[in-house]
Design a protein around this motif. Structure first.
Motif, PDB file in Angstrom:
ATOM      1  N   TRP A 224       0.835  -1.198   0.000  1.00  0.00           N
ATOM      2  CA  TRP A 224       0.000   0.000   0.000  1.00  0.00           C
ATOM      3  C   TRP A 224       0.871   1.249   0.000  1.00  0.00           C
ATOM      4  N   PRO A 225       0.529   2.253  -0.809  1.00  0.00           N
ATOM      5  CA  PRO A 225       1.358   3.459  -0.866  1.00  0.00           C
ATOM      6  C   PRO A 225       1.288   4.244   0.434  1.00  0.00           C
ATOM      7  N   GLY A 226       2.353   4.980   0.695  1.00  0.00           N
ATOM      8  CA  GLY A 226       2.426   5.801   1.899  1.00  0.00           C
ATOM      9  C   GLY A 226       2.615   7.272   1.570  1.00  0.00           C
ATOM     10  N   ASN A 227       3.120   8.000   2.511  1.00  0.00           N
ATOM     11  CA  ASN A 227       3.249   9.448   2.394  1.00  0.00           C
ATOM     12  C   ASN A 227       4.309   9.835   1.362  1.00  0.00           C
ATOM     13  N   GLY A 228       3.863  10.386   0.232  1.00  0.00           N
ATOM     14  CA  GLY A 228       4.779  10.929  -0.754  1.00  0.00           C
ATOM     15  C   GLY A 228       5.573   9.936  -1.550  1.00  0.00           C
ATOM     16  N   ASP A 229       5.166   8.669  -1.589  1.00  0.00           N
ATOM     17  CA  ASP A 229       5.978   7.692  -2.310  1.00  0.00           C
ATOM     18  C   ASP A 229       5.300   7.132  -3.561  1.00  0.00           C
ATOM     19  N   GLY A 230       4.199   7.715  -3.972  1.00  0.00           N
ATOM     20  CA  GLY A 230       3.503   7.256  -5.157  1.00  0.00           C
ATOM     21  C   GLY A 230       3.904   8.050  -6.393  1.00  0.00           C
ATOM     22  N   LEU A 231       3.485   7.566  -7.548  1.00  0.00           N
ATOM     23  CA  LEU A 231       3.824   8.219  -8.812  1.00  0.00           C
ATOM     24  C   LEU A 231       3.368   9.668  -8.848  1.00  0.00           C
ATOM     25  N   VAL A 232       2.174   9.952  -8.319  1.00  0.00           N
ATOM     26  CA  VAL A 232       1.640  11.316  -8.393  1.00  0.00           C
ATOM     27  C   VAL A 232       1.654  12.018  -7.037  1.00  0.00           C
ATOM     28  N   THR A 233       2.441  11.495  -6.116  1.00  0.00           N
ATOM     29  CA  THR A 233       2.554  12.159  -4.806  1.00  0.00           C
ATOM     30  C   THR A 233       4.001  12.475  -4.447  1.00  0.00           C
ATOM     31  N   GLY A 234       4.884  12.479  -5.432  1.00  0.00           N
ATOM     32  CA  GLY A 234       6.264  12.860  -5.174  1.00  0.00           C
ATOM     33  C   GLY A 234       7.244  11.718  -5.098  1.00  0.00           C
ATOM     34  N   GLY A 235       6.825  10.505  -5.447  1.00  0.00           N
ATOM     35  CA  GLY A 235       7.706   9.348  -5.341  1.00  0.00           C
ATOM     36  C   GLY A 235       8.632   9.165  -6.530  1.00  0.00           C
ATOM     37  N   THR A 236       8.566  10.071  -7.491  1.00  0.00           N
ATOM     38  CA  THR A 236       9.434  10.006  -8.667  1.00  0.00           C
ATOM     39  C   THR A 236       9.958  11.405  -8.974  1.00  0.00           C
ATOM     40  N   PRO A 237      11.159  11.533  -9.516  1.00  0.00           N
ATOM     41  CA  PRO A 237      11.657  12.852  -9.926  1.00  0.00           C
ATOM     42  C   PRO A 237      10.805  13.485 -11.019  1.00  0.00           C
ATOM     43  N   ARG A 238       9.991  12.676 -11.681  1.00  0.00           N
ATOM     44  CA  ARG A 238       9.205  13.163 -12.811  1.00  0.00           C
ATOM     45  C   ARG A 238       7.880  13.798 -12.406  1.00  0.00           C
ATOM     46  N   TYR A 239       7.577  13.860 -11.126  1.00  0.00           N
ATOM     47  CA  TYR A 239       6.322  14.463 -10.687  1.00  0.00           C
ATOM     48  C   TYR A 239       6.570  15.109  -9.327  1.00  0.00           C
ATOM     49  N   ARG A 240       7.162  16.310  -9.373  1.00  0.00           N
ATOM     50  CA  ARG A 240       7.557  16.970  -8.130  1.00  0.00           C
ATOM     51  C   ARG A 240       7.462  18.485  -8.253  1.00  0.00           C
ATOM     52  N   LEU A 241       7.565  19.103  -7.102  1.00  0.00           N
ATOM     53  CA  LEU A 241       7.670  20.560  -7.006  1.00  0.00           C
ATOM     54  C   LEU A 241       9.117  20.905  -6.680  1.00  0.00           C
ATOM     55  N   TYR A 242       9.715  21.733  -7.526  1.00  0.00           N
ATOM     56  CA  TYR A 242      11.127  22.094  -7.352  1.00  0.00           C
ATOM     57  C   TYR A 242      11.246  23.598  -7.120  1.00  0.00           C
ATOM     58  N   PRO A 243      11.807  24.020  -5.972  1.00  0.00           N
ATOM     59  CA  PRO A 243      11.987  25.457  -5.704  1.00  0.00           C
ATOM     60  C   PRO A 243      12.974  26.086  -6.678  1.00  0.00           C
ATOM     61  N   THR A 244      12.701  27.341  -7.048  1.00  0.00           N
ATOM     62  CA  THR A 244      13.596  28.109  -7.907  1.00  0.00           C
ATOM     63  C   THR A 244      14.452  29.040  -7.050  1.00  0.00           C
ATOM     64  N   ALA A 245      15.375  29.755  -7.703  1.00  0.00           N
ATOM     65  CA  ALA A 245      16.330  30.585  -6.968  1.00  0.00           C
ATOM     66  C   ALA A 245      15.667  31.735  -6.223  1.00  0.00           C
ATOM     67  N   ASP A 246      14.495  32.180  -6.696  1.00  0.00           N
ATOM     68  CA  ASP A 246      13.838  33.339  -6.085  1.00  0.00           C
ATOM     69  C   ASP A 246      12.664  32.958  -5.190  1.00  0.00           C
ATOM     70  N   GLY A 247      12.605  31.699  -4.769  1.00  0.00           N
ATOM     71  CA  GLY A 247      11.555  31.295  -3.841  1.00  0.00           C
ATOM     72  C   GLY A 247      10.249  30.905  -4.484  1.00  0.00           C
ATOM     73  N   ARG A 248      10.188  30.888  -5.805  1.00  0.00           N
ATOM     74  CA  ARG A 248       9.009  30.367  -6.484  1.00  0.00           C
ATOM     75  C   ARG A 248       9.154  28.855  -6.634  1.00  0.00           C
ATOM     76  N   VAL A 249       8.189  28.219  -7.301  1.00  0.00           N
ATOM     77  CA  VAL A 249       8.199  26.762  -7.419  1.00  0.00           C
ATOM     78  C   VAL A 249       7.907  26.357  -8.856  1.00  0.00           C
ATOM     79  N   LEU A 250       8.695  25.424  -9.357  1.00  0.00           N
ATOM     80  CA  LEU A 250       8.459  24.818 -10.659  1.00  0.00           C
ATOM     81  C   LEU A 250       7.671  23.531 -10.460  1.00  0.00           C
ATOM     82  N   ALA A 251       6.489  23.443 -11.084  1.00  0.00           N
ATOM     83  CA  ALA A 251       5.699  22.209 -11.063  1.00  0.00           C
ATOM     84  C   ALA A 251       6.132  21.378 -12.259  1.00  0.00           C
ATOM     85  N   ALA A 252       6.842  20.304 -11.996  1.00  0.00           N
ATOM     86  CA  ALA A 252       7.391  19.452 -13.050  1.00  0.00           C
ATOM     87  C   ALA A 252       6.648  18.127 -13.073  1.00  0.00           C
TER      88      ALA A 252
END
Length: 376
Positions: A224-252
């Motif tokens: 059973w999936p847990g906290n943040g380890d699924g395909l659409v909950t951050g468990g892959t580098p291909r579906y994440r939020l990445y902070p930018t240099a100025d404090g904004r966020v890139l939705a990738a």
């Protein structure tokens, strides 16, 4: 098509609900042309009237959720006042209520009592846990419902600093939307049978469709999936939020290989990190470092016109001013108050042809329609 001539024109809705789920459901019905009469307690009315921030005599929240409705103020515990609803009850098409199970029965307005007088009535109850089951009488709010359904366990962030979701998922997706869906199907069934129906809308029940992938994984694999380890909950580098240099966020979200390849080229990811199956954590860390080296404007320019399923997370203010939504006419409808102020009306999930052309409509003052719609 005006609101009065919408697809639900001629239908009367009695709305006993407060706060968010029921009022949003009846707002959608009102925007489709139904006449919605909001039944409120004298003095204070719907609790949402007193929420922050104020906008004229009532709150902005109340105004947004109750545009185009009518309001009557009655003490439902007083038999004489309650009797003034009788003519409305006898001709109503839909009744929406949001009390705990048994409250309407104690007021003499239960489904058995009312539908005996109006068997064509569609009676819709919206509650957290439904009209039956061990939790039916338990108090709760959105956070409890998404927690009980297991949805919250899939992505609450760091356990030391858990994140509260930014949307009231159970209220809207588990309550308001299913209520409208079931009401419309019950109306269609009534055309064939001539009879109304009792609808039991349990917000927690209706959250399980959001768990389709978690259920599939758990039942099919036993893991059973847990906290943040699924395909659409951050468990892959291909579906994440990445902070930018100025404090904004890139939705990738470049999940598919063709999008991932474009994304890797844009950020300059080195070849040893592109096979994210080899070392997912290492790839994610390297992507995060590269994204953090440039500001949001630089990334916005880099991804413009590229098929990579990436975007800079917009602020609410930016979203309200996005030319795309303006071109779609999303905020063309207007809301007004007695002080002459205006703001965009709340968009609702109706196709434009069903909602009618943009116009200016207010929310009702408490009890404003007592004389017009109630029996003396």
């Amino acid at each position: 098509m005006s609101a009065a001539a919408g697809p639900l024109a001629g239908l009367l809705v009695l709305d006993f609900s407060t706060l968010l789920p029921g009022p949003l459901a009846t707002l959608i019905l009102a925007e489709a042309g139904a006449e919605v009469v909001k039944v409120e307690r004298p003095g204070t009315g719907d609790e949402m009237r007193g929420y922050q921030p104020p906008w004229g005599a009532d709150s902005a929240n109340f105004a947004l959720l109750n545009r185009g409705k009518r309001s009557v103020a009655l003490d439902l515990k007083d038999p004489a006042q309650r009797a003034r609803l009788d003519p409305l009850i006898e001709r109503a098409d839909i009744l929406v209520e949001q009390f705990r199970p048994g409250v309407m029965e104690r007021l003499g307005l239960g489904p058995g009592q009312v539908m005996a007088r109006n068997p064509r009535l569609i009676w819709c109850s919206i509650t957290g846990y439904g009209q039956s089951g061990p939790k039916r009488d338990a108090a709760g709010h959105d956070l409890n419902y998404i927690g009980d359904a297991g949805l919250l366990s899939l992505g609450f962030g760091d356990a030391a600093r858990p994140v509260v979701p930014p949307a009231l998922i159970a209220d809207i997706a588990g309550g308001a939307y299913p209520a409208v869906m079931n009401i419309l199907m019950a109306l269609h069934a009534r055309q064939a049978t001539g009879s109304g129906q009792r609808l039991d809308i349990a917000m927690t029940d209706n959250l399980f469709p959001f768990l389709y992938w978690a259920m599939g994984q758990g039942f099919a694999t036993g893991r059973w999936p847990g906290n943040g380890d699924g395909l659409v909950t951050g468990g892959t580098p291909r579906y994440r939020l990445y902070p930018t240099a100025d404090g904004r966020v890139l939705a990738a979200a470049p999940i598919e290989d063709r999008f991932w390849a474009v994304f890797c080229d844009i950020i300059g990811l080195e070849p040893q990190w592109r096979d994210d199956a080899r070392d997912p954590a290492g790839t994610a860390a390297r992507v995060a470092a590269l994204v953090a080296a440039r500001d949001a404007d630089a990334w916005r320019a880099a991804i413009a016109g590229r098929d990579c399923c990436c975007s800079i997370v917009a602020t609410v203010e930016e979203a309200m001013n996005d030319p795309h939504f303006a071109a779609r006419g999303l905020f063309g409808h207007r809301l007004a108050n007695a002080e002459g102020q205006q703001m965009p009306a709340l968009p609702v999930p109706l196709a434009p042809a069903l909602r009618g052309p943009p116009g200016i409509r207010p929310a009702p003052a408490l009890g404003a329609d007592n004389a017009a719609v109630l029996a003396p």
